[in-house]
Design an enzyme around this catalytic site. Structure first.
Site, mmCIF file in Angstrom:
data_model
loop_
_atom_site.group_PDB
_atom_site.id
_atom_site.type_symbol
_atom_site.label_atom_id
_atom_site.label_comp_id
_atom_site.label_asym_id
_atom_site.label_seq_id
_atom_site.Cartn_x
_atom_site.Cartn_y
_atom_site.Cartn_z
ATOM 1 N N LYS A 161 -5.765 8.456 3.561
ATOM 2 C CA LYS A 161 -6.924 9.229 4.010
ATOM 3 C C LYS A 161 -7.938 9.398 2.878
ATOM 4 O O LYS A 161 -9.145 9.283 3.081
ATOM 5 C CB LYS A 161 -6.441 10.595 4.495
ATOM 6 C CG LYS A 161 -7.290 11.172 5.579
ATOM 7 C CD LYS A 161 -6.564 12.362 6.179
ATOM 8 C CE LYS A 161 -7.246 12.811 7.439
ATOM 9 N NZ LYS A 161 -6.394 13.655 8.273
ATOM 10 N N GLU A 164 -0.693 -7.943 -7.748
ATOM 11 C CA GLU A 164 0.365 -7.077 -8.278
ATOM 12 C C GLU A 164 1.333 -7.865 -9.137
ATOM 13 O O GLU A 164 1.455 -9.081 -9.010
ATOM 14 C CB GLU A 164 1.088 -6.351 -7.149
ATOM 15 C CG GLU A 164 1.646 -7.248 -6.084
ATOM 16 C CD GLU A 164 2.254 -6.488 -4.910
ATOM 17 O OE1 GLU A 164 2.356 -5.264 -4.967
ATOM 18 O OE2 GLU A 164 2.641 -7.156 -3.943
ATOM 19 N N HIS A 199 -4.193 -5.216 5.434
ATOM 20 C CA HIS A 199 -4.825 -4.219 4.569
ATOM 21 C C HIS A 199 -6.232 -4.589 4.080
ATOM 22 O O HIS A 199 -7.147 -3.776 4.129
ATOM 23 C CB HIS A 199 -3.949 -3.961 3.350
ATOM 24 C CG HIS A 199 -2.522 -3.718 3.693
ATOM 25 N ND1 HIS A 199 -2.132 -2.815 4.655
ATOM 26 C CD2 HIS A 199 -1.379 -4.252 3.213
ATOM 27 C CE1 HIS A 199 -0.815 -2.812 4.741
ATOM 28 N NE2 HIS A 199 -0.338 -3.674 3.880
#
Ligand code: NDP
Length: 484
Positions: A189, A223, A247
Site C-alpha cells: 500500500k 536480485e 509485478h
C-alpha cells in the site's frame, strides 16, 4: 444494500455481510504459509487489526492441531518479541484457538464439508500449487461458500490469457469480483500511494510527465537471490512470467496512469486497467526483448553453480533467469516512450527501482563545459526512496556542469507485504488486489514474447552469477559521466 463508508481513508464499499470472521489457510504446511503469510498475519494481529479472527489451517498433511500450533508459534515468534502486552495476548489467543483440519481439496465435497463447519464470512487463502487451487475452485458450488466469502488467489494467476479467463469465470461463479483477491504482494500500500502522491500532488511533475518531456522509463528488479530451492516452480516460470508479467507491469501502470478522480479502488483500478489495455510488446522481439541465464560465479562469498546445474533444473526448459522487455503504451500521453522492464536473479547488484529519464533541454547556452546529462528521477522500492538527479554548476569552475542528487526517504509501512495483503482481505478492501480484466491483460501483453522465445526468435544470452548481466547488454541506468 451497503453504502460507501464516510471514512476518507477507506477506499472501498464495506461488504454487507460484515468483516471476515474466519481465515482459512489452505496449504498450512507450505513454504508461503510459514515464511511469509503467518509472519505477515502476526504483525497485523499485534496491531489490533485482526481482533476476533478465527484462524484455521488446512492441508493434505496428516498434521494435528498441536503440530499446526507449533508452526504458528514459530512463525509468530519475531512479531511476539516486538509486541506490547496487548499484542502478545492477541497472538496467544489466536494461536490457542486455532485448529488444523486435514483436507484434500481435490476430492469432491471435502472442502465444501470443511467450509460448512466454519463461521462466516470466511476468507479462503489458497496457498496451494496453482493447479490444485484451480481444481479446488472448480469443485466448489456457489452454495458451498458461506455468504461474504472472500477467495484469495496466489500468483501465478493462470498460465496465459485464456486460462486466466477460465479461472476468472470459475471464481466469479462463486463470489462477486470484489470478493476475489488476486494477490500481488509486491505492490504494498505504501509503495502504491508513494507513487501516486509523488505524481499527483506535485504541480511540477504532471505537466512534464509525458512523451513531450520523458525519454524513457525503466523499471528494474534485480536480485542477488538464485532459485533458492524453488526450482520446481521457477524452472517452469522464469523471470518474465515470475516478475514482469505480474509485478513490474503493475508498477509500470502506476507510473503511467492518468490522474484518477479518487484513490479508491474502483477509480484506481479502472485507470490501471485502461493503461494496461494500451500496452503491448513487439512485433520485433529480437529488438525489444532480451533473455539470459546465469552461469557459475560468486555473489559475495557465496559460490553459485550454473543455473542448469542447480537442483531440479532441466536445461531443456530453456528458462531465463534474467529478462528485459520494452513495452509500448499506445496512447496520447506515452506514444513513442519505451518502458523498459527488467528483472533477474543472481545479479551482483541488488536493484529495485523505477528510473525516469527526461529528454535533453532544447538548447544549452553555449559557454558551459561538461555534458548536459539527462535529468533523472529515481523511485526506489523497499525501502521506498526518491532521488532527483540534476545538472548544476560545478565547484571550482562555475562554467562546468556537475551533478547534484536530491534524495528523500519515502513513507514505509509498518506491516510486512503479506500483512498488507491480509489487511486488505480481512477488511474487504480489494484496492491492492489485481482485478479480473487486469490479470488477463498482463498475460495478453507477455504471451507474444513467450511464444517468440519458445520459437527461439531471441537468443538465450549468458551472464556470470554475481555480475551485472551479459556484458553486451548496455544498461543506460548508470550515471552518465561528465565529459571534461
Ligand atoms: P508448497 O509446495 O511449499 O506448499 C503447498 C501446500 O499445498 C502444502 O502445504 C501442500 O501440502 C498443500 N497441498 C498440496 N496439494 C494439496 C491438496 N490436494 N489438498 C490440500 N493441500 C494440498 O508451495 P508454496 O507455499 O511455495 O506456494 C503456494 C502458492 O503460493 C503457489 O501458488 C505459489 O506460486 C505461490 N507463491 C509462493 C511464494 C513462495 O515464496 N513460496 C511466493 C509467491 C507466491 P503437502 O505438503 O501435504 O502436499
Amino acid at each position: 444494500m451497503s453504502t460507501p463508508t464516510e471514512d476518507a481513508n477507506v477506499t472501498y464499499t464495506p461488504s454487507p455481510e460484515g468483516a471476515v470472521k474466519t481465515l482459512l489457510i489452505l496449504g498450512a504446511s507450505g513454504d508461503l504459509t510459514g515464511r511469509l503469510l503467518l509472519p505477515g498475519l502476526a504483525r497485523l494481529i499485534t496491531r489490533g487489526r485482526a481482533d476476533g479472527l478465527q484462524l484455521v489451517g488446512a492441508g493434505s498433511d496428516s498434521w494435528s492441531t498441536q503440530d499446526w500450533q507449533g508452526r504458528l508459534a514459530e512463525s509468530f515468534a519475531a512479531a511476539q518479541e516486538k509486541a506490547d502486552d496487548a499484542g502478545r495476548a492477541a497472538l496467544e489467543r489466536i494461536c490457542e484457538d486455532s485448529t488444523y483440519q486435514p483436507v484434500d481439496v481435490t476430492v469432491e465435497g471435502e472442502l465444501a464439508k470443511l467450509l460448512d463447519t466454519l463461521t462466516g464470512p470466511v476468507a479462503i487463502y489458497f496457498a496451494l500449487p496453482p493447479a490444485i487451487s484451480q481444481k479446488a475452485c472448480e469443485l466448489l458450488e456457489p452454495d458451498d461458500v458461506p455468504a461474504g466469502t472472500r477467495l484469495v488467489m496466489e500468483k501465478p494467476f493462470g498460465s496465459g490469457e485464456e486460462s486466466a479467463r477460465r479461472l476468472n469465470k470459475t471464481l466469479k461463479a462463486l463470489v462477486p469480483e470484489d470478493h476475489i483477491h488476486r494477490v500481488d504482494h509486491f505492490l504494498g500500500k505504501a509503495t502504491v500511494f508513494n507513487i501516486l502522491g509523488l505524481r499527483f500532488a506535485n504541480r511540477m511533475l504532471e505537466p512534464v510527465w509525458s512523451n513531450q518531456h520523458i525519454e524513457k522509463v525503466e523499471i528494474f528488479f534485480d536480485e542477488k537471490l538464485t532459485v533458492e530451492g524453488r526450482s520446481r516452480y521457477y524452472d517452469k516460470a522464469g523471470a518474465l512470467r515470475d516478475m514482469i508479467q505480474s509485478h513490474l507491469l503493475q508498477i509500470m501502470a502506476l507510473m503511467a496512469i492518468n490522474g484518477p478522480a479518487t484513490i479508491h479502488e474502483r477509480d484506481l483500478r479502472d485507470h490501471v486497467g485502461s493503461t494496461l489495455r494500451a500496452a503491448s510488446i513487439g512485433p520485433d522481439f529480437a529488438r525489444c526483448t532480451r533473455r539470459a541465464r546465469y552461469t557459475a560465479g560468486s555473489i559475495g562469498d557465496r559460490s553459485v553453480p550454473d543455473y542448469v546445474d542447480e537442483d531440479g533444473i532441466d536445461a531443456e526448459n530453456m528458462t531465463e533467469t534474467l529478462a528485459e522487455v520494452e513495452v509500448a503504451i499506445n496512447n496520447e500521453r506515452w506514444a513513442g516512450v519505451p518502458f523498459i522492464l527488467r528483472s533477474g536473479k543472481a545479479v551482483g547488484r541488488k536493484r529495485k527501482e523505477a528510473v525516469v529519464t527526461f529528454k535533453p533541454v532544447n538548447h544549452l547556452p553555449t559557454g558551459f563545459t561538461g555534458a548536459d546529462a539527462p535529468t533523472r528521477l529515481r523511485i526506489g522500492f523497499g525501502p521506498d526512496t526518491l532521488q532527483l538527479e540534476m545538472d548544476v554548476n560545478g565547484p571550482g569552475n562555475i562554467f562546468s556542469l556537475d551533478r547534484a542528487v536530491l534524495s528523500a526517504e519515502l513513507n514505509a509501512s509498518d506491516l510486512h507485504p503479506y500483512g498488507e495483503v491480509l489487511d486488505g482481505v480481512l477488511s474487504g478492501d480489494p484496492l491492492l488486489s489485481v482485478r479480473d480484466d487486469i490479470a488477463e491483460d498482463c498475460w495478453r501483453i507477455v504471451e507474444p514474447v513467450l511464444e517468440a522465445w519458445a520459437n527461439n526468435e531471441v537468443p538465450m544470452d549468458e551472464y556470470e552469477a554475481g555480475s551485472s548481466g551479459p556484458s553486451a547488454w548496455v544498461t543506460s541506468q548508470e550515471d552518465v559521466p561528465l565529459e571534461s
